[in-house]
Design an enzyme around this catalytic site. Structure first.
Site, mmCIF file in Angstrom:
data_model
loop_
_atom_site.group_PDB
_atom_site.id
_atom_site.type_symbol
_atom_site.label_atom_id
_atom_site.label_comp_id
_atom_site.label_asym_id
_atom_site.label_seq_id
_atom_site.Cartn_x
_atom_site.Cartn_y
_atom_site.Cartn_z
ATOM 1 N N HIS A 12 1.812 -4.505 3.082
ATOM 2 C CA HIS A 12 2.344 -3.452 2.185
ATOM 3 C C HIS A 12 3.720 -3.051 2.708
ATOM 4 C CE1 HIS A 12 1.614 0.503 -0.191
ATOM 5 N NE2 HIS A 12 2.887 0.484 0.179
ATOM 6 N N HIS A 14 7.974 -2.061 1.530
ATOM 7 C CA HIS A 14 9.021 -1.809 0.532
ATOM 8 C C HIS A 14 10.309 -2.442 1.042
ATOM 9 C CE1 HIS A 14 6.517 1.108 -1.666
ATOM 10 N NE2 HIS A 14 6.010 1.339 -0.465
ATOM 11 N N LYS A 95 0.078 -3.667 -8.377
ATOM 12 C CA LYS A 95 0.032 -2.381 -7.682
ATOM 13 C C LYS A 95 -0.063 -1.267 -8.701
ATOM 14 C CE LYS A 95 0.513 0.768 -4.475
ATOM 15 N NZ LYS A 95 1.673 0.997 -3.633
ATOM 16 N N HIS A 134 -2.457 2.947 -5.107
ATOM 17 C CA HIS A 134 -2.008 4.165 -4.414
ATOM 18 C C HIS A 134 -2.985 5.253 -4.833
ATOM 19 C CE1 HIS A 134 1.218 6.804 -2.589
ATOM 20 N NE2 HIS A 134 0.325 7.659 -3.071
ATOM 21 N N HIS A 168 -2.706 2.109 2.195
ATOM 22 C CA HIS A 168 -2.327 3.121 3.202
ATOM 23 C C HIS A 168 -3.302 4.290 3.277
ATOM 24 C CE1 HIS A 168 -0.681 4.728 -0.469
ATOM 25 N NE2 HIS A 168 0.414 3.999 -0.429
ATOM 26 N N ASP A 240 3.585 -0.035 5.062
ATOM 27 C CA ASP A 240 4.178 0.911 4.101
ATOM 28 C C ASP A 240 5.548 1.348 4.593
ATOM 29 O OD1 ASP A 240 4.471 2.340 1.783
ATOM 30 O OD2 ASP A 240 3.344 4.082 2.487
#
Ligand code: NCD
Ligand code: ZN
Length: 332
Positions: A12, A14, A95, A134, A168, A240
């Site tokens: 995970h 970004h 996601k 999420h 997460h 994350d």
């Protein structure tokens, strides 16, 4: 003292876009052999064209480094079967964000109503696509994940063939779900293994530790630590790592996200070593994810040495976790 990891993965991350992508992508590739790349760009990745173009930009940013970006699509409840069949050639997962729950999630789902989500989730089950979630409601900030657990349970029961990754996770309640539903899995970040809300806001406010979901209580951190250290087969490391430029963090209205990509393996090695659990780190950072995702990453040996690492004050205009501090282990 040296500890070698084979093909560690970040399930995970970004990577952002443009200048930020060029800055952070090589930092992920330094430590990891592959990563699940989040689709919450502005606008989010919702078309095959955007997916392919973003994949291309990531590879370009990596240059010659060995690193496979595993792409995801931003979940929409109106995707058609034909579209998902084509997309499945390029992605590992979708996601799902509840609308507005975190950075760049405005286009997420307005409601977690199972019947609204059913058509897409049925197709995903058929195609073997993974659902990454999420999991937060819009309730009180400390209760958002706990309140979402009943939604995880409904999803897991309604779609037994669908692999669902609780992204997460930060609470003991989410940890407990792992052993209750065969098709629920989880990613766990570095920062949620190390900090509680006390570290974020108990003393002077620490914007670089502010993220969604917010760090929780000591008993939550302990539950996360226990499943991670024993490398419970249903948990995977997902950093994350969520970089924001310093002016978006050190301001009035701080963006959510902790930047950990360049220091994650060093800090994880320190943590597992401290608990005499280094032997389980390989499963936590790679083997479990390979089994869950049914994926073999490119071969890469990453050696860590027990030599102090002085974490830089910044990488470009992003401040990492532990900026200016010393970690006990370095990348060789
Ligand atoms: C992430 C981001 O900045 O994109 N922020 C965060 O606090 N984790 C989004 C997310 O994963 O929630
Ligand atoms: Zn994220």
């Amino acid at each position: 003292m040296t500890h070698t990891l084979l093909s560690p993965m970040d399930m995970h991350v970004h990577l952002r876009d443009e200048a930020m992508l060029k800055c952070v992508a090589p930092l992920s590739a330094q430590s990891f052999s592959a990563a699940i790349v989040m689709p919450n760009l502005v606008p989010p990745i919702t078309t095959i064209e955007a997916l392919k173009a973003y994949h291309g930009r990531i590879l370009e940013a990596m240059g010659e480094m060995i690193f496979e970006p595993l792409m995801t699509l931003f979940f929409k409840s109106d995707y058609t079967r034909a579209f998902l069949e084509e997309a499945s050639l390029y992605i590992k997962a979708l996601k799902l964000y509840p609308s507005g729950i975190t950075t760049n999630s405005e286009g997420g789902v307005a409601s977690m109503d199972i019947e609204t989500l059913r058509p897409v989730l049925e197709v995903m089950s058929d195609l073997g696509l993974i659902l990454c979630v999420h999991g937060e409601t819009n309730g009180f900030v400390m209760d958002r994940e706990k309140e979402f657990c009943s939604i995880y349970e409904s999803l897991a029961s309604a779609f037994p063939r669908l692999k669902i990754v609780m992204e997460h996770i930060t609470t003991k309640e989410s940890v407990a779900l792992l052993d209750k539903y065969e098709n629920l899995y989880a990613t766990i970040t570095l920062h949620h293994l190390l900090i509680t809300l006390d570290d974020v806001a108990g003393g002077m406010l620490k914007p670089h530790l502010f993220c969604k979901p917010i760090a929780k209580r000591y008993e939550d951190r302990e539950a996360l630590l226990q499943v991670s250290l024993k490398a419970h087969p249903k948990v995977m490391f997902g950093s994350d790592s969520a970089p924001h430029p310093v002016h978006k963090k050190e301001c009035c209205g701080c963006a959510a996200g902790v930047f950990t990509a360049p220091i994650a393996l060093q800090a994880l090695t320190e943590l597992f070593h401290k608990h005499h659990m280094l032997a389980n780190l390989q499963a936590f950072v790679s083997n479990n994810a390979q089994t869950i995702y049914g994926y073999k990453p490119p071969f890469k040996e990453i050696s860590l040495v027990k030599i102090p690492y002085d974490v830089p004050h910044s990488y470009g205009d992003v401040i990492p976790m532990f900026a200016g501090e010393q970690l006990a282990w370095s990348l060789k």
